[in-house]
Write an enzyme that holds these catalytic residues in place. Structure first.
Site, PDB file in Angstrom:
ATOM      1  N   ASP A 231       0.822  -1.197   0.000  1.00 47.85           N
ATOM      2  CA  ASP A 231       0.000   0.000   0.000  1.00 47.85           C
ATOM      3  C   ASP A 231       0.872   1.270   0.000  1.00 47.85           C
ATOM      4  OD1 ASP A 231      -2.713   1.093   0.380  1.00 47.85           O
ATOM      5  OD2 ASP A 231      -1.911   1.844   2.276  1.00 47.85           O
ATOM      6  N   GLU A 255       1.570  -0.056  -4.874  1.00 51.33           N
ATOM      7  CA  GLU A 255       0.554   0.893  -5.323  1.00 51.33           C
ATOM      8  C   GLU A 255       1.204   2.263  -5.536  1.00 51.33           C
ATOM      9  OE1 GLU A 255      -3.518   2.996  -3.577  1.00 51.33           O
ATOM     10  OE2 GLU A 255      -1.876   2.497  -2.240  1.00 51.33           O
TER      11      GLU A 255
END
Ligand SMILES: *[C@@H]1O[C@H](CO)[C@@H](O)[C@H](O)[C@H]1NC(C)=O
Ligand SMILES: *[C@@H]1O[C@H](CO)[C@@H](O)[C@H](O)[C@H]1NC(C)=O
Ligand SMILES: *[C@@H]1O[C@H](CO)[C@@H](O)[C@H](O)[C@H]1NC(C)=O
Length: 497
Positions: A231, A255
């Site tokens: 993330d 990400e």
């Protein structure tokens, strides 16, 4: 007598029996199904338990529920799953209507304790059983992790002492809210807001770095994880990532939410792969109406191929937990099939967000996090289950049969064949897509095939043949065409060959 280092290596191997701990190269041929654990399947197998996405509360999905639905995933040809973060989160609900990051806590992006599992999703045994069940099927598990920040209710008196293992404010950057136009601020200031601050870990601090590296090495071994989804990758300095991913020892897919290749690609120099946001964003604008620009998609694809280290290791997705589902952008079944075909064959490792196969229509967060059980998981009828199965079956056959070794690493080449028809060539394969929509038909010509080679449109099981210059004139309706040399399909069972 064995040298001590060899001995400990052997002990490690036996301790991790059943683990597949996979490298980037081993992931390249995989196809990933992204599960939002809370919304995929419940332990009780209910297909009626209410789940109003607007309420932003836990709906009851669990690891045990996933175990019970692995046939559904595997039967569609997926060979890996990505699950939500597994660690303990901050709990409780905020006042209704407070404006903050949707239901992040339910998805697991609000860490509190790295060493405790999220009890909403199940027990240690449940998680271990899920991983074992996947490995028994030869499938990989990718676990979502968050190392950029921790979370708190309110930014007044933050209970640092309750955070594990970073129980002191000295492990965090000083509070400042991110200015997204300034990279230093993106890396060192805080996401969230005064309601739910996401305290930014001081990843410049050596103790923090060492602790994170030791933690991830243990975590991957403890749960026999095969790959990590990371993330908020762009919110941590780039040179943090090589050491961290090396410590993890498995494929990492980060990400980096950006559609600009010059910002996006450098992150692939520090991490195996990234979610392919540029392709997804340009594809969404190219295919949602017949007026979408295919030229812009071709242009960004060529920049990615030239500027990124290896586009075949990027994660090819069309939907995820943060973006409007394709079914909210168009209801035209033919266009949705074009997205599906591009999802699997855009050039990287396919990542399909749960529910895309059921044509879910949630737009922005939190509506795009529907409870899948409410569909009843049909595998026939008006959905894309059979279509994704067909696409994955072909890709899996190419990946595993060894008859087309260059396919997985081949660089994709995007080209417009007309204003509304696009081709994506990858090695021996040519995918033709159109945004014209249902009812349309056009004649176009592709090239680059072997002279006179016999081809199969594997989506329609129709045979055709390239001409004397390797050209292929063909009619395309509203749905994709996927041409592949017939000879390479011998013995595959595909189209009866
Ligand atoms: C922080 O954690 C460390 C290591 O677990 C522990 O020794 C220490 O007492 C904790 N400090 C506080 C303030 O909780
Ligand atoms: C947190 O760390 C600072 C700086 O190392 C130290 O002075 C302080 O005592 C620590 N606080 C707690 C509660 O351990
Ligand atoms: C955000 O950063 C940009 C680039 O450094 C700067 O020009 C701008 O003034 C900053 N905005 C605020 C509100 O500080």
């Amino acid at each position: 007598m064995l040298a001590p280092s060899l001995l400990s290596a052997l002990t490690l191997v036996s301790a991790a029996a059943g683990a597949l701990a996979a490298t980037a190269d081993q992931w390249r041929g995989r196809s990933i199904y992204q599960v939002v654990t809370d919304r995929f399947a419940r332990t009780d197998g209910s297909t009626t338990a209410a789940c109003n996405t607007a309420d932003r509360v836990f709906c009851g999905g669990t690891w045990r529920g996933i175990i019970n639905k692995l046939d559904y995933i595997q039967d569609m040809g997926f060979t890996a799953i990505w699950i939500s973060p597994v660690i303990e989160q901050i709990y409780g609900n905020t006042d209704e209507g407070e404006a903050y990051h949707g239901e992040f806590p339910l998805l697991g992006y609000w860490p509190k304790d790295y060493y405790t599992l999220n009890p909403n999703f199940g027990t240690e045994q449940d998680l271990n059983d899920l991983v074992t069940a996947l490995h028994d099927r030869g499938m990989y598990v990718m676990v979502d992790i968050v190392v950029n920040h921790f979370a708190s209710w309110g930014d007044g008196s933050i209970p640092y002492s309750e955070l594990v293992p970073f129980n002191n404010s000295s492990y965090f950057h000083k509070k400042c809210w991110i200015n997204w136009s300034n990279q230093a601020s993106v890396e060192q200031c805080w996401m969230g807001n005064g309601q739910v601050p996401l305290m930014d870990l001081d990843t410049e601090n050596t103790y923090v770095v060492n602790t994170l590296e030791a933690y991830i090495a243990d975590f991957v071994k403890e749960y026999s994880v095969d790959g990590l989804r990371i993330d908020a990758t762009k919110n941590v300095r780039k040179d943090f990532w090589p050491g961290f991913c090396k410590a993890a020892g498995v494929y990492c897919q980060g990400e980096v939410w950006s559609n600009d290749p010059s910002y996006f690609c450098p992150y692939q120099n520090v991490m195996d792969g990234l979610h392919n946001y540029p392709i997804k964003e340009y594809a969404a604008s190219a295919f949602q109406t017949s007026k979408g620009s295919l030229t812009n998609l071709v242009s960004v694809a060529s920049k990615l191929t030239n500027q990124c280290k290896d586009v075949s290791l990027l994660g090819s997705f069309m939907e995820n937990q943060d973006n409007a589902r394709m079914g909210s952008l168009t209801t035209d079944m033919a266009r949705l099939k074009n997205y599906a075909a591009l999802n699997i064959f855009s050039g990287g490792i396919p990542v399909v967000y749960y529910g895309q196969e059921q044509l879910l229509t949630g737009a922005s967060d939190p509506n795009n996090r529907e409870a899948l059980w409410l569909t009843g998981y049909p595998t026939t009828g008006a959905n894309l289950v059979a279509y994704f199965t067909q696409l994955n079956t072909l890709r899996n056959a190419i990946s595993t049969r060894g008859k087309d070794k260059g396919f997985l690493t081949a660089k994709p080449i995007y080209k417009t064949l007309s204003a509304s028809v696009l081709s994506v060539r990858k090695g021996n394969m040519l995918l033709a897509l159109t945004n014209a929509g249902s009812g349309a038909a056009a004649k176009v010509t592709a090239d680059g095939f072997g002279v006179g080679v016999k081809l199969m449109d594997v989506l329609a099981c129709e045979e055709t043949r390239a001409g004397w210059k390797g050209e292929l004139p063909f009619w395309i309706g509203a749905e994709p065409k996927l041409f592949y040399p017939k000879a390479l399909l011998a013995g595959s069972g595909i189209c009866g060959l």
